[in-house]
Design a protein around this motif. Structure first.
Motif, PDB file in Angstrom:
ATOM      1  N   TRP A   2       0.830  -1.203   0.000  1.00  0.00           N
ATOM      2  CA  TRP A   2       0.000   0.000   0.000  1.00  0.00           C
ATOM      3  C   TRP A   2       0.863   1.252   0.000  1.00  0.00           C
ATOM      4  N   SER A   3       1.946   1.251   0.735  1.00  0.00           N
ATOM      5  CA  SER A   3       2.831   2.419   0.763  1.00  0.00           C
ATOM      6  C   SER A   3       3.512   2.612  -0.585  1.00  0.00           C
ATOM      7  N   LEU A   4       3.842   1.520  -1.276  1.00  0.00           N
ATOM      8  CA  LEU A   4       4.411   1.637  -2.619  1.00  0.00           C
ATOM      9  C   LEU A   4       3.397   2.274  -3.568  1.00  0.00           C
ATOM     10  N   TYR A   5       2.156   1.857  -3.458  1.00  0.00           N
ATOM     11  CA  TYR A   5       1.089   2.418  -4.285  1.00  0.00           C
ATOM     12  C   TYR A   5       0.948   3.918  -4.054  1.00  0.00           C
ATOM     13  N   GLN A   6       1.136   4.352  -2.822  1.00  0.00           N
ATOM     14  CA  GLN A   6       1.004   5.773  -2.493  1.00  0.00           C
ATOM     15  C   GLN A   6       2.236   6.583  -2.896  1.00  0.00           C
ATOM     16  N   ASP A   7       3.432   5.956  -2.846  1.00  0.00           N
ATOM     17  CA  ASP A   7       4.680   6.720  -2.975  1.00  0.00           C
ATOM     18  C   ASP A   7       5.364   6.613  -4.329  1.00  0.00           C
ATOM     19  N   VAL A   8       5.047   5.599  -5.116  1.00  0.00           N
ATOM     20  CA  VAL A   8       5.747   5.373  -6.386  1.00  0.00           C
ATOM     21  C   VAL A   8       4.875   5.860  -7.542  1.00  0.00           C
ATOM     22  N   PRO A   9       5.244   6.955  -8.193  1.00  0.00           N
ATOM     23  CA  PRO A   9       4.406   7.540  -9.244  1.00  0.00           C
ATOM     24  C   PRO A   9       4.074   6.575 -10.380  1.00  0.00           C
ATOM     25  N   THR A  10       5.060   5.807 -10.844  1.00  0.00           N
ATOM     26  CA  THR A  10       4.811   4.873 -11.949  1.00  0.00           C
ATOM     27  C   THR A  10       3.760   3.846 -11.561  1.00  0.00           C
ATOM     28  N   LEU A  11       3.916   3.240 -10.400  1.00  0.00           N
ATOM     29  CA  LEU A  11       2.974   2.216  -9.939  1.00  0.00           C
ATOM     30  C   LEU A  11       1.595   2.817  -9.719  1.00  0.00           C
ATOM     31  N   SER A  12       1.541   3.973  -9.078  1.00  0.00           N
ATOM     32  CA  SER A  12       0.259   4.630  -8.807  1.00  0.00           C
ATOM     33  C   SER A  12      -0.489   4.944 -10.100  1.00  0.00           C
ATOM     34  N   SER A  13       0.233   5.444 -11.091  1.00  0.00           N
ATOM     35  CA  SER A  13      -0.390   5.790 -12.362  1.00  0.00           C
ATOM     36  C   SER A  13      -0.957   4.557 -13.057  1.00  0.00           C
ATOM     37  N   ILE A  14      -0.204   3.461 -13.058  1.00  0.00           N
ATOM     38  CA  ILE A  14      -0.660   2.232 -13.714  1.00  0.00           C
ATOM     39  C   ILE A  14      -1.881   1.662 -13.004  1.00  0.00           C
ATOM     40  N   ILE A  15      -1.830   1.598 -11.682  1.00  0.00           N
ATOM     41  CA  ILE A  15      -2.948   1.024 -10.926  1.00  0.00           C
ATOM     42  C   ILE A  15      -4.204   1.871 -11.070  1.00  0.00           C
ATOM     43  N   ASN A  16      -4.082   3.189 -10.930  1.00  0.00           N
ATOM     44  CA  ASN A  16      -5.251   4.051 -11.062  1.00  0.00           C
ATOM     45  C   ASN A  16      -5.855   3.957 -12.457  1.00  0.00           C
ATOM     46  N   GLY A  17      -4.983   3.921 -13.473  1.00  0.00           N
ATOM     47  CA  GLY A  17      -5.481   3.806 -14.837  1.00  0.00           C
ATOM     48  C   GLY A  17      -6.167   2.476 -15.078  1.00  0.00           C
ATOM     49  N   THR A  18      -5.578   1.393 -14.576  1.00  0.00           N
ATOM     50  CA  THR A  18      -6.165   0.073 -14.764  1.00  0.00           C
ATOM     51  C   THR A  18      -7.499  -0.042 -14.041  1.00  0.00           C
ATOM     52  N   VAL A  19      -7.617   0.548 -12.862  1.00  0.00           N
ATOM     53  CA  VAL A  19      -8.891   0.548 -12.136  1.00  0.00           C
ATOM     54  C   VAL A  19      -9.961   1.244 -12.975  1.00  0.00           C
ATOM     55  N   ASP A  20      -9.607   2.359 -13.592  1.00  0.00           N
ATOM     56  CA  ASP A  20     -10.563   3.055 -14.467  1.00  0.00           C
ATOM     57  C   ASP A  20     -10.995   2.152 -15.615  1.00  0.00           C
ATOM     58  N   TYR A  21     -10.050   1.442 -16.221  1.00  0.00           N
ATOM     59  CA  TYR A  21     -10.380   0.560 -17.338  1.00  0.00           C
ATOM     60  C   TYR A  21     -11.239  -0.615 -16.885  1.00  0.00           C
ATOM     61  N   VAL A  22     -10.915  -1.186 -15.718  1.00  0.00           N
ATOM     62  CA  VAL A  22     -11.668  -2.335 -15.204  1.00  0.00           C
ATOM     63  C   VAL A  22     -13.103  -1.941 -14.853  1.00  0.00           C
ATOM     64  N   CYS A  23     -13.271  -0.789 -14.231  1.00  0.00           N
ATOM     65  CA  CYS A  23     -14.612  -0.341 -13.830  1.00  0.00           C
ATOM     66  C   CYS A  23     -15.409   0.213 -15.009  1.00  0.00           C
ATOM     67  N   GLY A  24     -14.705   0.550 -16.103  1.00  0.00           N
ATOM     68  CA  GLY A  24     -15.397   1.054 -17.276  1.00  0.00           C
ATOM     69  C   GLY A  24     -16.110   2.366 -17.001  1.00  0.00           C
ATOM     70  N   ASN A  25     -17.095   2.661 -17.818  1.00  0.00           N
ATOM     71  CA  ASN A  25     -17.872   3.887 -17.628  1.00  0.00           C
ATOM     72  C   ASN A  25     -18.843   3.774 -16.456  1.00  0.00           C
ATOM     73  N   GLU A  26     -19.309   2.534 -16.195  1.00  0.00           N
ATOM     74  CA  GLU A  26     -20.246   2.335 -15.090  1.00  0.00           C
ATOM     75  C   GLU A  26     -20.409   0.845 -14.822  1.00  0.00           C
ATOM     76  N   VAL A  27     -20.602   0.508 -13.546  1.00  0.00           N
ATOM     77  CA  VAL A  27     -20.912  -0.861 -13.145  1.00  0.00           C
ATOM     78  C   VAL A  27     -22.374  -0.899 -12.716  1.00  0.00           C
ATOM     79  N   ILE A  28     -23.151  -1.783 -13.301  1.00  0.00           N
ATOM     80  CA  ILE A  28     -24.594  -1.844 -13.063  1.00  0.00           C
ATOM     81  C   ILE A  28     -24.950  -3.179 -12.435  1.00  0.00           C
TER      82      ILE A  28
END
Length: 327
Positions: A2-28
């Motif tokens: 969790w601290s790596l996710y908060q402190d490492v820009p590369t990792l944070s960017s990839i995870i946040n972007g992937t979460v957006d892709y996984v969740c799509g525009n909306e979950v119904i």
């Protein structure tokens, strides 16, 4: 993790972007009574799904707390913070506490049984760990790049402390007052390393207290050739290794590489591959998990992630252009 996710820009960017892709525009949610909310907190399926997606990307899995009513029907669904849950070896009992730092015997925790669809447990936990997990807990996609994440974090810490301390150089310290015993040597070396070495002590000023000038401490600065270039090379290598673990390049996450152009077609080409190899498998695993909870197939639907390049260009140029949605 969790601290790596908060402190490492590369990792944070990839995870946040992937979460957006996984969740799509909306979950119904397609299950009656759960279309609007899934628990007493007022959370809808999109809220819970997004939290689970973050845990899935950061830790490799996620936990759901399932509440049944007196008739044995599913009444509520909650996301449990992965950091707060512990498990027995076979994942049959789970322990939840918001503070695991206390000494043994002083930790107060809630104990939950494993979720079983055919049993009417009042409150139980479903652990989504994926088919590739072989141990009690899960491993994230970037498990083999954890060291690279640590390197990127340490480099940032080093540069921050170098700026804070005036970019002082590294030093060799000579004590010119005889040869002490091995025990004293080890003690001096240990104290110096603990106080002045490491990324958090970059550029620290060293003060020496001497009996007289004859026995003063001699400090010799090192001139390190191409010091900045070595750090840049190391940072680039770490970033590439993190991206490799996710099987993608950085363009679709806003991580641009040097001397490489970028256009809409390239984005769609990279996104299509990443969507097939990473996003869709995660979506399927998460959908199967919620189907298991609700006891029906197709319990939730994910509207695919879309981006309108023409709309973005119109916003930037303030010109009227024809709209074209690209999935």
């Amino acid at each position: 993790l969790w601290s790596l996710y908060q402190d490492v820009p590369t990792l944070s960017s990839i995870i946040n972007g992937t979460v957006d892709y996984v969740c799509g525009n909306e979950v119904i949610c397609n299950v009656p009574r759960f279309e609007k909310t899934v628990n007493r907190k007022g959370e809808n399926i999109n809220d819970v799904f997004e939290k689970c997606a973050v845990d899935k990307l950061v830790f490799g899995g996620f936990y759901l707390n399932i509440i049944r009513d007196n008739a044995g029907n599913i009444a509520e669904i909650y996301h449990l913070d992965y950091r707060n849950v512990r498990s027995d070896k076979k994942n049959e009992r789970f322990y939840y506490s918001e503070d695991w730092t206390k000494s043994y015997g002083r930790i107060k925790c809630l104990v939950y049984p494993k979720f079983v669809p055919s049993f009417n447990q009042t409150s139980s936990v479903l652990f989504c760990k994926g088919s590739k997990a072989r141990e009690t807990y899960t491993l994230p996609l970037y498990n083999s790049a954890v060291v690279s994440c640590e390197i990127e974090r340490k480099i940032n810490q080093y540069h921050l402390n170098s700026i804070s301390n005036g970019f002082s150089a590294s030093f060799l310290v000579n004590f010119n007052n005889g040869q002490p015993s091995d025990e004293i040597r080890n003690e001096i070396e240990k104290n110096l390393n603990e106080k002045f070495s490491g990324s958090e002590n970059a550029g620290r000023i060293m003060v020496s207290f001497n009996a007289d000038k004859e026995h003063q401490c001699e400090i010799v600065p090192f001139e390190i050739k191409d010091f900045g270039e070595k750090y840049n090379t190391l940072a680039k290598r770490s970033r590439e290794q993190i991206l490799t673990c996710f099987g993608t390049s950085g363009a679709i996450f806003g991580i641009m590489q040097e001397n490489i152009g970028f256009n809409n077609q390239e984005f769609m080409s990279q996104f299509t591959l990443y969507n097939k190899t990473r996003v869709l498998p995660i979506q399927k695993e998460m959908i199967d998990t919620f189907d298991k909870v609700f006891g029906v197939e197709g319990s939730i639907t994910i509207e695919p992630f879309t981006i309108n390049f023409d709309e973005m260009e119109m916003s930037n140029s303030n010109n009227n252009v024809e709209e074209k949605t690209v999935e």
